[in-house]
Design a protein around this motif. Structure first.
Motif, PDB file in Angstrom:
ATOM      1  N   UNK A  44      31.776  32.052  46.289  1.00  0.00           N
ATOM      2  CA  UNK A  44      32.299  31.676  45.076  1.00  0.00           C
ATOM      3  C   UNK A  44      33.131  32.508  44.376  1.00  0.00           C
ATOM      4  N   UNK A  45      32.773  33.942  44.422  1.00  0.00           N
ATOM      5  CA  UNK A  45      33.411  34.992  43.839  1.00  0.00           C
ATOM      6  C   UNK A  45      34.637  35.231  44.631  1.00  0.00           C
ATOM      7  N   UNK A  46      34.730  35.187  45.716  1.00  0.00           N
ATOM      8  CA  UNK A  46      35.835  35.264  46.470  1.00  0.00           C
ATOM      9  C   UNK A  46      37.013  34.189  46.378  1.00  0.00           C
ATOM     10  N   UNK A  47      36.686  32.973  46.353  1.00  0.00           N
ATOM     11  CA  UNK A  47      37.286  31.975  45.842  1.00  0.00           C
ATOM     12  C   UNK A  47      37.940  32.047  44.286  1.00  0.00           C
ATOM     13  N   UNK A  48      37.130  32.422  43.560  1.00  0.00           N
ATOM     14  CA  UNK A  48      37.396  32.638  42.045  1.00  0.00           C
ATOM     15  C   UNK A  48      38.612  33.963  41.821  1.00  0.00           C
ATOM     16  N   UNK A  49      38.367  34.837  42.694  1.00  0.00           N
ATOM     17  CA  UNK A  49      39.459  35.950  42.616  1.00  0.00           C
ATOM     18  C   UNK A  49      40.868  35.404  43.203  1.00  0.00           C
ATOM     19  N   UNK A  50      40.726  34.506  43.983  1.00  0.00           N
ATOM     20  CA  UNK A  50      42.055  34.105  44.336  1.00  0.00           C
ATOM     21  C   UNK A  50      42.670  33.013  43.183  1.00  0.00           C
TER      22      UNK A  50
END
Length: 237
Positions: A144-150
């Motif tokens: 979820x964090x990786x997607x949120x950074x994008x």
């Protein structure tokens, strides 16, 4: 999480552990029974007020169980609570973390819940993202964090926000210890009330069982919150 894709929704999909559901019901039921059987020398308003509080606690717990959820989209994240929802755009989210909540009596709450931190270092629980509802909440939050950074969530740590997070954590710990101390004070006041009853001295239950424990909680909470917050900033990171 594409712009036009359906929202990812974390909601109650599994039953909570049996003991976590039954024990609170037993405690609430016993509290209601003891309230109804209150002694005649207690003020007349005592019983209806306590019953109203117990009903409110039960309703809030039920709403938290069935309505609370977390909704994730490309635009942001929404925390649906028992009564109202709050949404953060990804640009206003500092981080999403899984944190160990500690060993709890009877394991009544998840030990690995997820929290959202905003740009002011404030922490908000994300409902249903925990080990009760997910097989691997840590991996889920990492993805979820990786997607949120994008999609615009700031990347990397900021010293001033991390200090605020540590300060808030210290304050929470101080109030937790104050709540434990208040329970101890409440138990002591019960013993005082029983001793006065045995001695034939009228006991002021309002003062002993309500005013003194609440005062102890408030005063100790303010003191311990400041002490633990200062200590958290001094500890090595």
């Amino acid at each position: 999480m594409d712009e036009g894709a359906p929202a990812r929704e974390y909601r109650r999909q599994r039953r909570r552990p049996l003991h976590a559901a039954v024990v609170p019901l037993i405690l609430l039921g016993n509290a209601a029974l003891q309230t109804i059987r209150t002694r005649h020398d207690v003020p007349i308003w005592w019983t209806p007020v306590l019953l109203a509080v117990l009903v409110a606690v039960g309703v809030w717990a039920a709403l938290s169980e069935w309505r609370a959820r977390t909704v994730v989209t490309a635009r942001g994240i929404t925390r649906q609570g028992p009564l109202r929802a709050r949404t953060w755009a990804w640009s206003t989210v500092y981080d999403i973390r899984i944190e160990y909540s500690g060993s709890q009596p009877l394991n009544a709450h998840p030990r690995w819940p997820a929290y959202l931190y905003d740009l002011e270092g404030r922490r908000f629980l994300l409902p249903q993202i925990n080990e009760w509802q997910l097989d691997d909440p840590c991996a889920e939050v990492a993805a979820l964090r990786e997607a949120a950074w994008r999609y615009g969530m700031p990347y990397g740590q900021r010293a001033e926000i991390e200090e605020g997070i540590l300060r808030q954590a210290g304050r929470r710990r101080g109030w937790q210890w104050a709540s434990v101390a208040a329970v101890v004070v409440f138990a002591l006041m019960i013993l005082v009330a029983l001793a006065e009853d045995v001695a034939g001295t009228p006991a002021n239950l309002y003062l002993l069982l309500l005013v003194i424990p609440l005062a102890a909680f408030g005063l100790l909470g303010l003191l311990l919150a400041r002490c633990f917050a200062a200590r958290a900033l001094r500890l090595p990171r």
